[in-house]
Design a protein around this motif. Sequence first.
Motif, PDB file in Angstrom:
ATOM      1  N   GLN A 162       0.829  -1.204   0.000  1.00  0.00           N
ATOM      2  CA  GLN A 162       0.000   0.000   0.000  1.00  0.00           C
ATOM      3  C   GLN A 162       0.863   1.252   0.000  1.00  0.00           C
ATOM      4  O   GLN A 162       1.874   1.329   0.711  1.00  0.00           O
ATOM      5  CB  GLN A 162      -0.939   0.003   1.201  1.00  0.00           C
ATOM      6  N   ALA A 163       0.473   2.223  -0.820  1.00  0.00           N
ATOM      7  CA  ALA A 163       1.215   3.487  -0.925  1.00  0.00           C
ATOM      8  C   ALA A 163       0.264   4.657  -0.712  1.00  0.00           C
ATOM      9  O   ALA A 163      -0.930   4.566  -1.001  1.00  0.00           O
ATOM     10  CB  ALA A 163       1.877   3.597  -2.292  1.00  0.00           C
ATOM     11  N   SER A 164       0.789   5.740  -0.204  1.00  0.00           N
ATOM     12  CA  SER A 164      -0.036   6.930   0.022  1.00  0.00           C
ATOM     13  C   SER A 164       0.018   7.885  -1.160  1.00  0.00           C
ATOM     14  O   SER A 164      -0.851   8.738  -1.321  1.00  0.00           O
ATOM     15  CB  SER A 164       0.419   7.653   1.290  1.00  0.00           C
ATOM     16  N   GLY A 165       1.037   7.730  -1.991  1.00  0.00           N
ATOM     17  CA  GLY A 165       1.180   8.602  -3.147  1.00  0.00           C
ATOM     18  C   GLY A 165       1.020   7.844  -4.451  1.00  0.00           C
ATOM     19  O   GLY A 165       0.126   7.015  -4.600  1.00  0.00           O
ATOM     20  N   THR A 166       1.900   8.108  -5.398  1.00  0.00           N
ATOM     21  CA  THR A 166       1.860   7.441  -6.696  1.00  0.00           C
ATOM     22  C   THR A 166       2.057   5.935  -6.528  1.00  0.00           C
ATOM     23  O   THR A 166       2.932   5.491  -5.779  1.00  0.00           O
ATOM     24  CB  THR A 166       2.952   8.001  -7.622  1.00  0.00           C
ATOM     25  N   ALA A 167       1.223   5.146  -7.232  1.00  0.00           N
ATOM     26  CA  ALA A 167       1.298   3.695  -7.103  1.00  0.00           C
ATOM     27  C   ALA A 167       1.073   3.027  -8.450  1.00  0.00           C
ATOM     28  O   ALA A 167       0.534   3.638  -9.383  1.00  0.00           O
ATOM     29  CB  ALA A 167       0.257   3.214  -6.098  1.00  0.00           C
ATOM     30  N   THR A 168       1.470   1.764  -8.544  1.00  0.00           N
ATOM     31  CA  THR A 168       1.305   1.003  -9.784  1.00  0.00           C
ATOM     32  C   THR A 168      -0.167   0.747 -10.079  1.00  0.00           C
ATOM     33  O   THR A 168      -0.597   0.822 -11.231  1.00  0.00           O
ATOM     34  CB  THR A 168       2.039  -0.345  -9.679  1.00  0.00           C
ATOM     35  N   TYR A 169      -0.927   0.459  -9.023  1.00  0.00           N
ATOM     36  CA  TYR A 169      -2.332   0.120  -9.201  1.00  0.00           C
ATOM     37  C   TYR A 169      -3.236   1.060  -8.397  1.00  0.00           C
ATOM     38  O   TYR A 169      -2.862   1.552  -7.335  1.00  0.00           O
ATOM     39  CB  TYR A 169      -2.611  -1.315  -8.745  1.00  0.00           C
ATOM     40  N   SER A 170      -4.430   1.259  -8.928  1.00  0.00           N
ATOM     41  CA  SER A 170      -5.483   1.991  -8.224  1.00  0.00           C
ATOM     42  C   SER A 170      -6.552   0.978  -7.843  1.00  0.00           C
ATOM     43  O   SER A 170      -7.059   0.248  -8.701  1.00  0.00           O
ATOM     44  CB  SER A 170      -6.080   3.069  -9.124  1.00  0.00           C
ATOM     45  N   VAL A 171      -6.888   0.897  -6.564  1.00  0.00           N
ATOM     46  CA  VAL A 171      -7.859  -0.080  -6.067  1.00  0.00           C
ATOM     47  C   VAL A 171      -9.116   0.653  -5.605  1.00  0.00           C
ATOM     48  O   VAL A 171      -9.065   1.447  -4.669  1.00  0.00           O
ATOM     49  CB  VAL A 171      -7.268  -0.905  -4.906  1.00  0.00           C
ATOM     50  N   THR A 172     -10.221   0.396  -6.281  1.00  0.00           N
ATOM     51  CA  THR A 172     -11.492   1.031  -5.928  1.00  0.00           C
ATOM     52  C   THR A 172     -12.329   0.062  -5.106  1.00  0.00           C
ATOM     53  O   THR A 172     -12.583  -1.066  -5.541  1.00  0.00           O
ATOM     54  CB  THR A 172     -12.272   1.428  -7.195  1.00  0.00           C
ATOM     55  N   VAL A 173     -12.749   0.496  -3.924  1.00  0.00           N
ATOM     56  CA  VAL A 173     -13.511  -0.353  -3.006  1.00  0.00           C
ATOM     57  C   VAL A 173     -14.904   0.226  -2.802  1.00  0.00           C
ATOM     58  O   VAL A 173     -15.059   1.375  -2.389  1.00  0.00           O
ATOM     59  CB  VAL A 173     -12.794  -0.476  -1.640  1.00  0.00           C
ATOM     60  N   GLY A 174     -15.937  -0.567  -3.089  1.00  0.00           N
ATOM     61  CA  GLY A 174     -17.316  -0.153  -2.859  1.00  0.00           C
ATOM     62  C   GLY A 174     -18.012  -1.144  -1.941  1.00  0.00           C
ATOM     63  O   GLY A 174     -17.659  -2.318  -1.896  1.00  0.00           O
ATOM     64  N   HIS A 175     -18.976  -0.670  -1.185  1.00  0.00           N
ATOM     65  CA  HIS A 175     -19.698  -1.561  -0.269  1.00  0.00           C
ATOM     66  C   HIS A 175     -21.122  -1.041  -0.067  1.00  0.00           C
ATOM     67  O   HIS A 175     -21.419   0.124  -0.325  1.00  0.00           O
ATOM     68  CB  HIS A 175     -18.988  -1.635   1.084  1.00  0.00           C
ATOM     69  N   ALA A 176     -21.994  -1.930   0.357  1.00  0.00           N
ATOM     70  CA  ALA A 176     -23.386  -1.548   0.637  1.00  0.00           C
ATOM     71  C   ALA A 176     -23.966  -2.442   1.712  1.00  0.00           C
ATOM     72  O   ALA A 176     -23.566  -3.606   1.861  1.00  0.00           O
ATOM     73  CB  ALA A 176     -24.231  -1.643  -0.638  1.00  0.00           C
ATOM     74  N   ARG A 177     -24.898  -1.902   2.471  1.00  0.00           N
ATOM     75  CA  ARG A 177     -25.600  -2.646   3.528  1.00  0.00           C
ATOM     76  C   ARG A 177     -27.091  -2.449   3.301  1.00  0.00           C
ATOM     77  O   ARG A 177     -27.565  -1.321   3.216  1.00  0.00           O
ATOM     78  CB  ARG A 177     -25.191  -2.121   4.903  1.00  0.00           C
ATOM     79  N   THR A 178     -27.844  -3.553   3.209  1.00  0.00           N
ATOM     80  CA  THR A 178     -29.256  -3.493   2.854  1.00  0.00           C
ATOM     81  C   THR A 178     -30.082  -4.381   3.766  1.00  0.00           C
ATOM     82  O   THR A 178     -29.653  -5.482   4.122  1.00  0.00           O
ATOM     83  CB  THR A 178     -29.459  -3.995   1.404  1.00  0.00           C
ATOM     84  N   MET A 179     -31.288  -3.937   4.137  1.00  0.00           N
ATOM     85  CA  MET A 179     -32.166  -4.793   4.916  1.00  0.00           C
ATOM     86  C   MET A 179     -33.022  -5.648   3.987  1.00  0.00           C
ATOM     87  O   MET A 179     -33.614  -5.139   3.036  1.00  0.00           O
ATOM     88  CB  MET A 179     -33.080  -3.989   5.839  1.00  0.00           C
ATOM     89  N   ILE A 180     -33.072  -6.945   4.270  1.00  0.00           N
ATOM     90  CA  ILE A 180     -33.901  -7.879   3.515  1.00  0.00           C
ATOM     91  C   ILE A 180     -35.098  -8.202   4.401  1.00  0.00           C
ATOM     92  O   ILE A 180     -34.992  -8.938   5.380  1.00  0.00           O
ATOM     93  CB  ILE A 180     -33.116  -9.153   3.161  1.00  0.00           C
ATOM     94  N   ASP A 181     -36.234  -7.629   4.083  1.00  0.00           N
ATOM     95  CA  ASP A 181     -37.402  -7.653   4.958  1.00  0.00           C
ATOM     96  C   ASP A 181     -38.390  -8.746   4.572  1.00  0.00           C
ATOM     97  O   ASP A 181     -38.922  -8.743   3.460  1.00  0.00           O
ATOM     98  CB  ASP A 181     -38.089  -6.286   4.872  1.00  0.00           C
ATOM     99  N   PRO A 182     -38.668  -9.708   5.480  1.00  0.00           N
ATOM    100  CA  PRO A 182     -39.661 -10.755   5.195  1.00  0.00           C
ATOM    101  C   PRO A 182     -41.033 -10.173   4.879  1.00  0.00           C
ATOM    102  O   PRO A 182     -41.793 -10.740   4.104  1.00  0.00           O
ATOM    103  CB  PRO A 182     -39.693 -11.571   6.500  1.00  0.00           C
TER     104      PRO A 182
END
Length: 199
Positions: A78-98
Motif C-alpha cells: 500500500q502506498a499513500s502517493g503514486t502507485a502502480t495500481y489503483s484499487v477502488t472499493v465499494g460496499h453496501a448494507r441493505t435490509m432484507i425484509d420478510p
Amino acid sequence: MSHIKLVSAALMPLALLACTTAGSGPVDVTRFHRANEVTMAPGSYRIETPSQYAAGSLEASAWNQAVAAELNKLGFTQASGTATYSVTVGHARTMIDPALGGRRSPVSVGVGGSTGSYGSGVGLGVGINLSGPPKPRIGYDLSVRISRSADKEVMWEGRASTETKKGSAADQPNLIATKMAQSLFKGFPGENGKSIRIP
C-alpha cells in the motif's frame, strides 16, 4: 489449578470466534480478470473511495482496511502517493425484509443504518402466532476493482455478497468486511467469470 486456567484461557479466543461468526451466512463471490494477464505482478497500490461513499467514515475504513490486508498478504504494497495500481472499493448494507417478500428494501450505502417497514403495526391476540414473523436479515455487498494507474486499464474485478441475521453478533461492519474480503481474494485471481460460494 494453573493448568485448568491455562486451558480455559486458550479456549477463549475460539469461543469468541464462534460467537462472532454465528448468524453469518456463506459468501457468494465472482471474479473477472484479463485472461492473458492473469498473473499480473504484485506492486504498489492506492485505495480509492468512490464519491458516493463516505470516505472518512468508520465503516468505509473497515472495508478499506479489510481489502488492504488481503492485498498485502498477496505481496502488494500500500502506498499513500503514486502507485502502480489503483484499487477502488465499494460496499453496501441493505435490509432484507420478510414483510416485503424477502426483497431488499431501501439501500443504505456506506452507512451503518438501514430502513424498512418491518415491525410496524404488529398486534397480539387470539389466533396470532406469538413467535412473530421471521426477523429481517442484512445483506452486505463488496466490490473491488484493480486498475493500472498508468492507463486506467482494469486488470481485475471482484464482487462478493452475503447475509447475516439482523442484530446478531456477526452483524458488524468490521467482522463482515474481514470475512468478505478474505472470501473475495481466496485463490486470487480466481477463475474468470465463475461464481463460487464460500462457507
